[in-house]
Design an enzyme around this catalytic site. Structure first.
Site: not given
Ligand code: MRU
Length: 353
Positions: A54-56, A97, A202, A243, A254
């Site tokens: 996870r994470g963009a 996603r 997270q 994201d 988030k």
């Molecule tokens: O649902 P997630 O854990 O994928 O959400 C991640 C976030 O919101 C992060 O802050 C975002 O993707 C930036 S990651 C460098």
């Protein structure tokens, strides 16, 4: 001013090894440190959906490697017709996603490459492109680390972060946590506060783990405690990832980021968003147009798989919110810093090489 950033960089969650994709299973960290191995694009799409990764930026990099696996599989089964056959795999990866635009950015980059390839085995070319996406992301994070750290005045200040925008969420080093790593190494940050980040935790599970691994002092707080923390003057900056960033500088991140930004403005705390340009979506005029993922209400009604909510209660579980540009002091990208973002400043930054 340039700040060297070579320390505190030990974590990688996405690896290409022995012709397979390896993903650190982020659902079970920090209790277990386990890599899962993938050689099927269908399973990679499922891993993104299920939050193994996870994470963009990490989602985008993973999808690019998923296209490599798809190319291999489709060439084996369809031969010269792999070009058409792979479209189904790319569509499946794209549907995993909806909010992180890095996913679509990476897939479009792979599609542009595919359009220029012949009918022969595409694996080597696809892998070279996926590796480039991965390596460019790490380089961008180091650059953003320097740029963001330079914005932090004073010495050994406290900062608050939300969710996990770290090495785990990227190719390595992190966006928000990249700035935190760099600024800690330079003596500008002395203490990191991390929101726990319900419902997936997270912050509690991933950011706290990353900071402990890197020996950066971290204090965890419940999401509702952050306004009180700011009121007490314990933090100079809130530093988060994103994201998707719209053309006017509105930022999706988030759920809970928007509340932190409102609190920050109220208490005179600065608010920094750190994201590579692969997170910027210039096709959307404002954040109102960003698709927000709604996940299962069960994630809110339960904790660690155990129902905690009163029987009969319903849940609401938007995974992201949008912070308006007006609440943001700085957007840090690898192409430069945009202070007090406006559409004009965002467009000028995106035009830089
Ligand atoms: O649902 P997630 O854990 O994928 O959400 C991640 C976030 O919101 C992060 O802050 C975002 O993707 C930036 S990651 C460098």
């Amino acid at each position: 001013m340039s700040i060297m950033t070579t320390t505190h960089d030990t974590i990688r969650a996405v690896l290409w090894q022995d012709g397979r994709l390896q993903l650190l299973d982020q659902r079970i960290l920090p209790q277990q440190y386990v890599f899962l191995s993938y050689d099927e694009p269908v399973a990679v799409a499922q891993a993104i959906r299920d939050m193994v990764v996870r994470g963009a930026p990490a989602i985008g990099i993973t999808a690019a490697y998923g296209v490599v696996l798809a190319g291999r599989q489709r060439f084996r089964s369809a031969g010269a017709a792999w070009h058409d056959a792979i479209k189904e795999d790319i569509a499946r990866l794209a549907a995993s996603r909806p909010t992180a635009v890095n996913l679509f950015w990476a897939l479009e980059r792979m599609e542009r490459l595919i359009a220029g390839l012949g009918e022969g085995d595409p694996e080597a070319a696809l892998l070279a492109e996926a590796r480039a996406i991965h390596e460019e992301d790490i380089a961008a994070n180091h650059r953003m680390g320097e740029l963001g750290a330079a914005l932090i005045e004073g010495s050994r200040v406290g900062v608050l972060t939300h969710c996990n925008a770290g090495a785990l969420a990227t190719g390595g080093y992190g966006t928000a946590l990249g700035v935190i790593r760099s600024a800690y190494a330079a003596g500008r940050i002395g203490q990191v506060y991390a929101d726990e980040t319900r419902p997936w935790l997270q912050g509690a599970r991933l950011t706290a783990w990353e900071m402990v691994q890197e020996r950066i002092p971290v204090t965890l707080l419940s999401d509702g405690a952050s306004a009180h923390l700011m009121k007490q003057g314990k933090v100079a900056w809130v530093i988060v990832g994103s994201d998707r960033i719209a053309a006017n500088g509105d930022v999706a991140n988030k759920i809970g980021t928007y509340a932190a930004a409102i609190s920050a403005r109220h208490h005179g705390v600065k608010f920094m968003v750190v994201a590579p340009t692969s997170t910027v979506d210039m096709s959307l005029a404002s954040g109102d147009l960003i698709p927000i993922e709604n996940r299962s209400p069960d994630e809110v009604l339960s904790l660690a798989g155990q129902r905690v909510a009163a029987p009969g209660a319903e849940g609401w579980n938007p995974a992201f919110d949008v912070t308006p540009a007006g609440l943001i002091d700085a957007i840090v990208t690898e192409r430069g810093v945009v202070l007090n973002p406006t559409p004009e400043k965002m467009a000028a930054m995106m035009k830089k090489g």
